[in-house]
Scaffold this active site. Structure first.
Site, PDB file in Angstrom:
ATOM      1  N   LYS A 259     -14.587   5.359 -90.646  1.00  0.00           N
ATOM      2  CA  LYS A 259     -15.296   6.627 -90.457  1.00  0.00           C
ATOM      3  C   LYS A 259     -15.836   7.032 -91.818  1.00  0.00           C
ATOM      4  O   LYS A 259     -15.105   7.455 -92.694  1.00  0.00           O
ATOM      5  CB  LYS A 259     -14.374   7.708 -89.904  1.00  0.00           C
ATOM      6  N   ASP A 701     -42.436  41.067 -69.269  1.00  0.00           N
ATOM      7  CA  ASP A 701     -41.764  40.040 -70.070  1.00  0.00           C
ATOM      8  C   ASP A 701     -40.298  40.001 -69.645  1.00  0.00           C
ATOM      9  O   ASP A 701     -39.528  40.922 -69.924  1.00  0.00           O
ATOM     10  CB  ASP A 701     -41.890  40.383 -71.549  1.00  0.00           C
ATOM     11  N   ASP A 703     -36.876  39.150 -70.198  1.00  0.00           N
ATOM     12  CA  ASP A 703     -36.141  38.840 -71.421  1.00  0.00           C
ATOM     13  C   ASP A 703     -34.641  38.795 -71.131  1.00  0.00           C
ATOM     14  O   ASP A 703     -34.008  39.833 -70.951  1.00  0.00           O
ATOM     15  CB  ASP A 703     -36.454  39.906 -72.473  1.00  0.00           C
ATOM     16  N   GLY A 740     -37.590  33.335 -71.884  1.00  0.00           N
ATOM     17  CA  GLY A 740     -37.823  33.832 -70.534  1.00  0.00           C
ATOM     18  C   GLY A 740     -39.169  33.451 -69.955  1.00  0.00           C
ATOM     19  O   GLY A 740     -39.776  32.450 -70.344  1.00  0.00           O
ATOM     20  N   ALA A 809     -43.660  29.984 -82.921  1.00  0.00           N
ATOM     21  CA  ALA A 809     -43.111  29.639 -84.236  1.00  0.00           C
ATOM     22  C   ALA A 809     -41.596  29.518 -84.151  1.00  0.00           C
ATOM     23  O   ALA A 809     -40.840  30.275 -84.757  1.00  0.00           O
ATOM     24  CB  ALA A 809     -43.527  30.686 -85.264  1.00  0.00           C
ATOM     25  N   ARG A 810     -41.155  28.558 -83.365  1.00  0.00           N
ATOM     26  CA  ARG A 810     -39.737  28.284 -83.163  1.00  0.00           C
ATOM     27  C   ARG A 810     -39.498  26.790 -83.364  1.00  0.00           C
ATOM     28  O   ARG A 810     -40.437  25.992 -83.305  1.00  0.00           O
ATOM     29  CB  ARG A 810     -39.295  28.685 -81.746  1.00  0.00           C
TER      30      ARG A 810
END
Length: 872
Positions: A259, A701, A703, A740, A809-810
């Protein structure tokens, strides 16, 4: 006392069915250690799984329509049914048609279970917490009652997998479909026999020499060319196989390797280019230039190689601190890349080949490799205990065992195990204490792990104050100061004690710690800091619990499944311009997970311009800009100010008095120009520029609480759509690209902003009033725990919503994508499509998902009345 009149016996005619009758009183004297569980797959009028736990001499039983899931986010309905006798745990066969439960039954899984706490009290209270040691199911689980008996006489419970090492995302591995066979006979039910069968394990001789003397490959190299390896295009995305922590070596035929104390690295060779990725998908190509060059020299084509990078000390042993120093100094020539598997090799899909065949092929491929930087990870011949003892005596971290004949699967698997010499794992840093005496920097780090309730809910796990050099104290203190916060980031603080002097920090850093043991309070004892771990994400850190060897499956091979998430490579420079716009710093990586460059993002928007421009044109647009990429600073921009975007339209300042001009994007050149200026997301108003005071759409939206399973999101969207149908309103759906969905209601340009917002709020409050356990109309995370916030606030003047076909932007650069209503049930997540795979959806579309979209609807008095609301 059970009698012939028990509910179980009353329902069955034992002259016709071979099921065992309940003949005597329950045996309540069986030892607790002998508690058994069984899961029987039952093809009655509807296929389901019967989950049974031995408790006080009987089998408490639940019918699970969809079967167990290893994914903690999936809460499976479990309908409580009558108790079954213990003899039923081995029943397989056919229940005759016309009898209760008529159909075929197999024993799908079995083993032993350990209750956490008093099992009788937990059962009566409706919350059972337990650990399973089965052939297919393992780790921590929960059974939670959600309703008492109804008219049908059945209690409704939920079976939920806890978040631990045996948990696996459903899209990475579905144990129900991957392992359909009986654990007793290996048989399949008739409904499964037309499906591809699980491969049988191949046998091989056990190794016989000891640590320090590597055994030669146990399979001739020629076998690597066997017909079983299929030629196929290698995937751009790939996730590694992970090992299960065990307490001691299991029985059976296993191959054991060192390992390594380093970083797990996957190498992709595609179109002659080599790219290297960490286990969580970060592109490390630039950090290991020597290894890239040496892999290229092997002349391999279309391959994925798996291994670990280390630096060896003067004794020839891996040293993690030396590895970090080599990275910090940019000395990749000092780093050795040990390779141990080849899931794809020279265009062949090797994942369904036995591990010894894959290793033989890899060893052959590395014959001409430069030994200074690329090495084959050898296995050692001896019994497992001797190998482990020798590894610990050499101060190694431990050993890895791989079951002979096993396949390669992109998830944590019981076919790979790890045995550690000392307890050692990663923790999330949540705070630090001031230094004392002459010490600089800080005194101790406060540590945490994610609870079984999910990522982001941290439990205090103790502190570590030793193992730091003076340089580490100073450097780490500087990082921590930038992350300080006022409140403790802990959901559970048991064992923390006085915290008056603690400096709390955002839970963003992960460190590795070696320690002596876990206390009864689940705090580490005698810990020593090893290093920070930038290759591990805070949300993935849980307490590692070693499984006993008897908890591992007996060795049936697992069905191959598709790979998980890992990055694509960045494209070559190709051209500095896109759509006539010069892209500066085009090779800058804007998302480390997907490996996407700024130039590639511009090229992506250029390819989909015909789809996104109709969503942007004629409307005020706002930009989310991230000039340094999504890991850098991000800011939202509504007004033009001095932004020089080619071809962008600057609107009349009178449309938004007191501010610089609003912006509008009507052309391909303006779209790409915005990307050149660092824009990633495009948001639009709910009205067009020419009639800005009359919105032409209403946005809801949806959410959710991040801990809710995706199916709850689907159900909530369907419920809102049903309400809109009753109101007579046509509506459209798109994924948000985040968590969502967005519901869009096209409107005639008739009502004003106040009326549209008030109507949206009336919808949200109507859902919350009629289904308060599912919906809330109040914003804020504290109000949507276990619920979905129907966000109506995007409907006031100046508010905007991310446009259809905009990138988010993720991590992974997901895209907000329109979907047809009949596609809703099949959606897998709000981030299902990204810059990497959107083309696959668009290429397969026969019709526009929003076909027939028109702005003709009005909000009527009857609609207000139906919602029991008043028009403003």
């Amino acid at each position: 006392m059970a009698t012939a009149e028990s509910e179980y016996n009353r329902k069955r005619d034992f002259r016709k069915t071979s099921e065992p009758p309940e003949r005597k009183s329950p045996n309540t004297r069986r030892k607790a250690a002998n508690r058994e569980f069984v899961v029987q797959k039952h093809a009655a009028s509807r296929l389901h799984y019967d989950f049974r736990l031995e408790l006080e001499g009987t089998l408490k039983s639940w019918a699970i329509p969809k079967g167990p899931s290893l994914d903690p986010s999936e809460k499976r309905l479990a309908v409580h049914v009558e108790d079954h006798p213990l003899e039923y745990r081995n029943f397989e066969g056919n229940i005759p048609k016309g009898q209760y439960g008529g159909g075929d039954v197999i024993v799908w899984d079995r083993g032993v279970w350990e209750p956490e706490g008093d099992p009788r009290a937990g059962y009566e209270a409706g919350k059972l917490e337990f650990i399973l040691h089965g052939e297919k199911l393992s780790g921590s689980w929960n059974l939670i009652r959600i309703s008492s008996k109804r008219s049908s006489g059945k209690e409704q419970w939920l079976l939920i997998k806890s978040r631990d090492e045996s948990a696996t995302a459903h899209d990475e591995y579905d144990v129900v479909s991957a392992r359909p066979e009986s654990v007793l006979s290996g048989d399949l039910l008739p409904v499964d026999r037309d499906k591809p069968a699980t491969c049988k394990r191949t046998g091989a001789a056990a190794p016989t020499t000891r640590v320090g003397k590597p055994a030669s490959s146990s399979v001739p190299a020629a076998r690597s060319k066997k017909a079983g390896a299929r030629t196929r295009k290698i995937p751009d995305l790939f996730a590694p196989q992970l090992a299960t922590l065990v307490s001691e070596p299991p029985a059976g035929d296993w191959l054991y390797e060192i390992k390594f104390d380093g970083y797990r690295i996957l190498a992709r060779i595609k179109n002659g280019k080599v790219r290297l990725f960490s286990r969580n998908g970060k592109d490390w190509t630039a950090r290991l230039p020597q290894q890239v060059k040496d892999i290229e020299s092997l002349g391999l084509v279309d391959s994925w190689l798996d291994g670990e990078v280390v630096v060896l000390n003067k004794d020839g042993l891996p040293d993690f601190q030396d590895l970090q120093n080599a990275f910090n100094a940019g000395r990749s020539a000092q780093i050795v890349y040990y390779l141990f598997d080849a899931p794809f090799l020279n265009g062949k899909d090797m994942r369904e080949e036995p591990v010894e065949v894959r290793r033989a092929a890899l060893e052959q491929a590395l014959e001409e490799a430069p030994d200074d930087t690329l090495r084959f990870s050898a296995v050692f011949d001896d019994d497992a205990r001797s190998i482990h003892a020798s590894a610990c005596a050499m101060s190694l971290e431990g050993v890895i065992g791989k079951r002979r004949g096993s396949l390669y699967v992109s998830r944590r698997s019981p076919d790979w195990i790890k045995l550690k010499c000392r307890l050692r794992q990663e923790f999330v840093i949540v705070g630090y204490t001031p230094p004392k005496g002459s010490r600089s920097g800080f005194g101790a780090l406060l540590l945490a792990v994610n609870t079984e309730q999910g990522a982001g809910k941290l439990r205090y796990a103790g502190r570590v104050g030793t193992g730091f050099t003076n340089a580490e104290l100073r450097a780490l203190h500087e990082k921590l100061r930038k992350l300080e916060r006022k409140t403790r980031p802990l959901a559970e603080s048991r064992g923390l004690g006085g915290a008056a002097e603690v400096h709390w920090v955002k839970p963003e850093l992960v460190c590795e710690v070696e320690f002596a043991e876990w206390t009864k309070e689940e705090l580490l004892r005698q810990g020593a800091f090893i290093s920070l771990r930038s290759d591990k994400a805070p949300e993935d850190i849980v307490r590692e619990r070693p499984a006993p060897p008897q908890a591992l499956p007996t060795g049936k091979r697992e069905k191959k499944h598709e790979t998980g998430s890992a990055p694509r490579s960045a494209a070559g420079k190709k051209s500095e311009s896109v759509a006539g716009v010069r892209i500066s710093s085009g090779q800058r990586i804007i998302d480390s997970q997907s490996g996407t460059s700024k130039w590639e993002l511009a090229a992506f928007y250029d390819r989909i311009a015909d789809r996104i421009l109709p969503q942007l044109a004629g409307r005020p647009v706002s930009l989310l800009r991230a000039p340094e990429g999504i890991d850098g600073d991000k800011f939202f921009q509504k007004h033009a100010q001095h932004l020089a975007i080619p071809d962008i339209r600057y609107l009349d300042e009178a449309l938004d008095p007191g501010h610089p001009s609003l912006m509008q994007i009507d052309s391909r050149k303006a779209l790409i120009g915005a990307v050149q200026m660092g824009s990633i997301e495009f948001h639009t108003w709910g009205s067009s520029t020419d009639r800005i005071e009359r919105p032409d759409r209403l946005i809801l939206d949806m959410d959710p609480d991040p801990q809710l399973p995706w199916q709850r999101m689907i159900e909530a969207t369907q419920l809102v759509l049903s309400l809109l149908d009753e109101l007579g309103l046509d509506s459209r759906i798109k994924t948000s690209g985040g968590r969502g969905t967005h519901i869009i209601i096209p409107l005639a340009r008739y009502a004003g902003w106040d009326e549209v917002k008030a109507f949206a709020r009336a919808i949200a409050e109507h859902m919350a009033a009629h289904l308060p356990d599912r919906f809330t109309a109040k914003m804020g995370p504290e109000n949507r725990v276990g619920k979905i916030f129907t966000d109506y606030l995007r409907n006031h003047r100046g508010a905007s919503t991310v446009a259809a076909y905009s990138v988010r932007a993720r991590q992974g650069l997901p895209v907000s994508v329109p979907v047809a209503r009949d596609e809703l049930e099949q959606l897998q997540s709000a981030a299902q499509w990204s810059v990497s795979n959107l083309h696959e959806r668009l290429d397969g579309l026969k019709n526009d998902p929003w076909e027939g979209y028109s702005n003709r609807q009005r909000i009527t008095a009857q609609m207000w009345e139906a919602l029991n609301a008043e028009k403003p």
